[in-house]
Design an enzyme around this catalytic site. Structure first.
Site: not given
Length: 398
Positions: A252, A282, A176, A352, A377, A178
Site C-alpha cells: 500500500c 517586482r 499521524w 519573493l 511514506e 490522515t
C-alpha cells in the site's frame, strides 16, 4: 544551416521549456485539466484560509466532489472505481498538490492506502461493502500503520490483535493518521500470533476513537489524527484473509509513494510559477528583478530540477502502466522529487523576499507542507538506504 522550420515553432512556455506536454495523450490531458478545474474553482480560493485556520471547511462535501470527479481510487478497477491509468492518477496528484499537499494527502490516503488495501487484500464482502461508497466520497477511509514509537520499522509495531472465540480483540495506538477523525472506516495493521494482519475497522466500533492532532505547522489543510483502539471487538470477517507480515502494508505504501513522486512536482510548479510571476512584476534599481543575473540563475536552476522531476515521474508512470515498476524505483522517485521540490520552494521564497512568508502567496504553505511529505511514506534516510541496497545488494538498515 537552415533555420526556416524553427521560425514556425510556437512561443516557448516558460513553465514547460522542453515540451513535456507533448508526451501526454489527449485522455491524460483531459484528466489533468478536469482536476485542475476543480482545484481552481473549489479549493484554490479557500485553501490558504484553511491552512491558517488548521481545518478544511466541509471536508465531507469536498470528498463527495472529488468522488464525483472520479479521483478517489481512480487507478483501481471495478467496485465503482474509475479504472484509470497510473499516469492519469499521477497527473491528478500533481494538480492536487499544486493546490495543497493536504488535499493530495486526502485523496492519496483514501485511494492508495485505505481503498487499495481493501481492493488488493480484502474479501469480496469487504470490497463490496466499502469500495463503492469510498469511490463516491460518501465514506472516508484512513490507514493505521505508524505508531507513537514506531515509524520506519513497522515490523516492531505494538498494536496487537488476539483471537477470542470467532472474534478478534484489537488493542493499540496509531499516530499521524490522515483523515482519522473524519473517517468512516480504518484499515488497521496489528501483530497477531500468525504475524502482522490487516483489519477493516468501522470507526463506530466500541473502543475505537480518533482524536485530532493539533498544533501542526505543516499540512494544516488536512485532518491528522491519533487512532486509539481499546479492546475493540471485531468479527472474523473484519480481518484480511491473507497479507501476513509486512507485504500487505508495504504494498500500500508503494502505491501512495508513487502518487507523491508526481504530487511533489505540483508543489514545486506552484512555487516556481509564483516566483517567476513575482520576479517579473517586482521592480528594484529601476527594473524588474527578473532581469538580474542572480534571479535568473535561481529561476533556471529551479526549472531544471522541476523538468527532471516531472520526466522522472512520467517515466515511472509509464513503467507502472506497463507493470514493470519496482518498489525501489518508487523510492528513488520519492527521494529525488520531494527533496528537489522542497529546494525549489525555499529558493522561490528568497525571490519573493519578505512576501515569501505571507499566505497571500502559496510558497511558504508548500514549503511547510513538504517538510511533512519529506518524512512521511518513508523518510529520506530509508529511501536512501533502499536505493543503496538496490545498488550494492546490501541492506544497511538491518
Amino acid at each position: 544551416m537552415s533555420t526556416h522550420h524553427t521560425k514556425s515553432l510556437p512561443p516557448i512556455d516558460p513553465m514547460d521549456l522542453v515540451g513535456i506536454d507533448e508526451q501526454f495523450s489527449a485522455e491524460e490531458k483531459a484528466v489533468r485539466d478536469s482536476v485542475r478545474r476543480l482545484c481552481h474553482d473549489r479549493i484554490d480560493p479557500y485553501v490558504a484560509d484553511w491552512f491558517e485556520q488548521g481545518r478544511i471547511n466541509d471536508i465531507r462535501g469536498l470528498a463527495k466532489e472529488l468522488g464525483t470527479l472520479g479521483v478517489l481510487g481512480m487507478h483501481l478497477e471495478g467496485y465503482g472505481c474509475a479504472g484509470m491509468s497510473a499516469t492519469e492518477y499521477g497527473l491528478a496528484c500533481l494538480e492536487l498538490e499544486a493546490t495543497d499537499s493536504g488535499i493530495r494527502s486526502l485523496v492519496s490516503v483514501q485511494g492508495s492506502l485505505a481503498m487499495f488495501a481493501i481492493w488488493r487484500w480484502g474479501t469480496e464482502e469487504q470490497k463490496n461493502e466499502w469500495l463503492p461508497s469510498m469511490a463516491a466520497g460518501e465514506a472516508i477511509g484512513c490507514f493505521g500503520l505508524t505508531e507513537p514509537d514506531i515509524g520506519s520499522d513497522p515490523g516492531a509495531m505494538r498494536t496487537r490483535a488476539r483471537r477470542d472465540g470467532d472474534d478478534w480483540i484489537v488493542d493499540g495506538r496509531k499516530t499521524w493518521i490522515t483523515n482519522g477523525t473524519v473517517a468512516d472506516v480504518a484499515v488497521v495493521w496489528a501483530q497477531t500470533d500468525e504475524g502482522i494482519r490487516g483489519f477493516v475497522v468501522p470507526t463506530g466500533t466500541p473502543g475505537f476513537s480518533a482524536p485530532e492532532i493539533k498544533h501542526k505547522l505543516s499540512l494544516r489543510a488536512s485532518v491528522t489524527s491519533e487512532l486509539v483502539l481499546d479492546d475493540v471487538r471485531l468479527p472474523a470477517s473484519a480481518a484480511f484473509p491473507e497479507a501476513g507480515g509486512l507485504k500487505g502494508p508495504l504494498s500500500c505504501l508503494t502505491e501512495a509513494r508513487y502518487g507523491i513522486v508526481w504530487g511533489a512536482m505540483g508543489a514545486a510548479r506552484s512555487s516556481l510559477s509564483a516566483a517567476l510571476s513575482y520576479a517579473s512584476e517586482r521592480r528594484q534599481f529601476g527594473k524588474s528583478i527578473a532581469g538580474f543575473q542572480l534571479t535568473q540563475q535561481k529561476l533556471a536552476d529551479m526549472n531544471l530540477e522541476y523538468i527532471k522531476g516531472v520526466l522522472l515521474a512520467l517515466h515511472l508512470g509509464r513503467r507502472k502502466d506497463a507493470g514493470t515498476l519496482r518498489p525501489d524505483q518508487v523510492s528513488l522517485g520519492k527521494l529525488n522529487n520531494v527533496r528537489e521540490a522542497l529546494a525549489i520552494c525555499r529558493t522561490s521564497r528568497t525571490i519573493l523576499g519578505a512576501n515569501g512568508i505571507s499566505l497571500e502567496y502559496p510558497v511558504i504553505r508548500h514549503m511547510n507542507n513538504l517538510e511533512s511529505v519529506l518524512t512521511y511514506e518513508g523518510t529520506v534516510e530509508m529511501h536512501t538506504l533502499v536505493v543503496g541496497q538496490a545498488m550494492t545488494g546490501q541492506a544497511a538498515y538491518r
